[in-house]
Design an enzyme around this catalytic site. Sequence first.
Site, PDB file in Angstrom:
ATOM      1  CG  HIS A   1     -39.712   0.883   1.693  1.00 11.17           C
ATOM      2  ND1 HIS A   1     -39.332   1.159   2.988  1.00 11.17           N
ATOM      3  CD2 HIS A   1     -41.067   0.778   1.721  1.00 11.17           C
ATOM      4  CE1 HIS A   1     -40.417   1.229   3.753  1.00 11.17           C
ATOM      5  NE2 HIS A   1     -41.483   1.002   3.001  1.00 11.17           N
ATOM      6  CD  GLU A   2     -43.361   0.886  -1.514  1.00  9.33           C
ATOM      7  OE1 GLU A   2     -44.226   0.032  -1.216  1.00  9.33           O
ATOM      8  OE2 GLU A   2     -43.152   1.887  -0.818  1.00  9.33           O
TER       9      GLU A   2
ATOM     10  CD  GLN B   1     -47.260  -0.387   2.056  1.00  7.23           C
ATOM     11  OE1 GLN B   1     -46.803  -0.152   0.951  1.00  7.23           O
ATOM     12  NE2 GLN B   1     -47.128   0.449   3.078  1.00  7.23           N
TER      13      GLN B   1
ATOM     14  CG  HIS C   1     -44.171  -3.284   1.631  1.00 10.86           C
ATOM     15  ND1 HIS C   1     -44.594  -3.541   2.919  1.00 10.86           N
ATOM     16  CD2 HIS C   1     -43.838  -1.970   1.601  1.00 10.86           C
ATOM     17  CE1 HIS C   1     -44.520  -2.439   3.638  1.00 10.86           C
ATOM     18  NE2 HIS C   1     -44.066  -1.462   2.866  1.00 10.86           N
TER      19      HIS C   1
ATOM     20  N   GLY D   1     -44.529   5.509  -2.309  1.00  9.28           N
ATOM     21  CA  GLY D   1     -44.663   4.153  -2.821  1.00  9.28           C
ATOM     22  C   GLY D   1     -45.756   3.435  -2.057  1.00  9.28           C
TER      23      GLY D   1
ATOM     24  CB  CYS E   1     -43.431   1.907   6.320  1.00 10.25           C
ATOM     25  SG  CYS E   1     -44.468   0.679   5.509  1.00 10.25           S
ATOM     26  CG  LEU E   2     -47.772   5.236   3.186  1.00 12.25           C
ATOM     27  CD1 LEU E   2     -48.587   5.179   1.900  1.00 12.25           C
ATOM     28  CD2 LEU E   2     -47.853   6.613   3.818  1.00 12.25           C
TER      29      LEU E   2
END
Length: 196
Positions: A146-147, A50, A150, A45, A104-105
């Site tokens: 999760h996304e 991000q 963000h 995702g 997480c990226l």
Amino acid sequence: MILPVVAYGDPVLKKEGEEIDKDYPELDKLIADMWETMYAAHGVGLAAPQIGKSIRLFVVDASPFAEDEDEDPRAKGLKDFKKVFINPIIEEESGEEWAFQEGCLSIPKVREDVYRKETIVITYFDENWEFHEETYSGYAARVIQHEYDHVDGVLFTDHLSPLKKRMITKKLTNISKGEVDIDYRMKFPLQKKGRK
């Protein structure tokens, strides 16, 4: 085009994203770039904050979880789970809370147990501006939650206990400075000039 992923500590990750409309400039290109960036970083995702854009947009491809489908009922139906979410609203969360090690990226090399509700109801527009109201459970719900966090300016580390947070403070600071070994492009808020 592969874009740099914004690292922990950048203020854009803590801002609530703004809704967009059909006239958002070069939206198709942005979505294509987000897919390319996510796959290059081996993510499931990616949310617009991000990549430095404070808007309510994220993409998910939870198909890597489909490999666990036989052993884990939470992975059912993920083989072709690839979606774009524009202006999403989680209308309802229900069911038992369950823990899963999230990463997480924007926070590479850190994984911690996060508790989330089992099932969600979400409304959103897809990339063709078609409206959807859908219910998801298991890993699909988790990746979306999760996304979704963000675009609300929330990171998975915000769900951790104060003790857990203290235990990873040094790691998070090092990530902000770019002192982390990764194989995808990132932008670090506290990196000294001249360091790669």
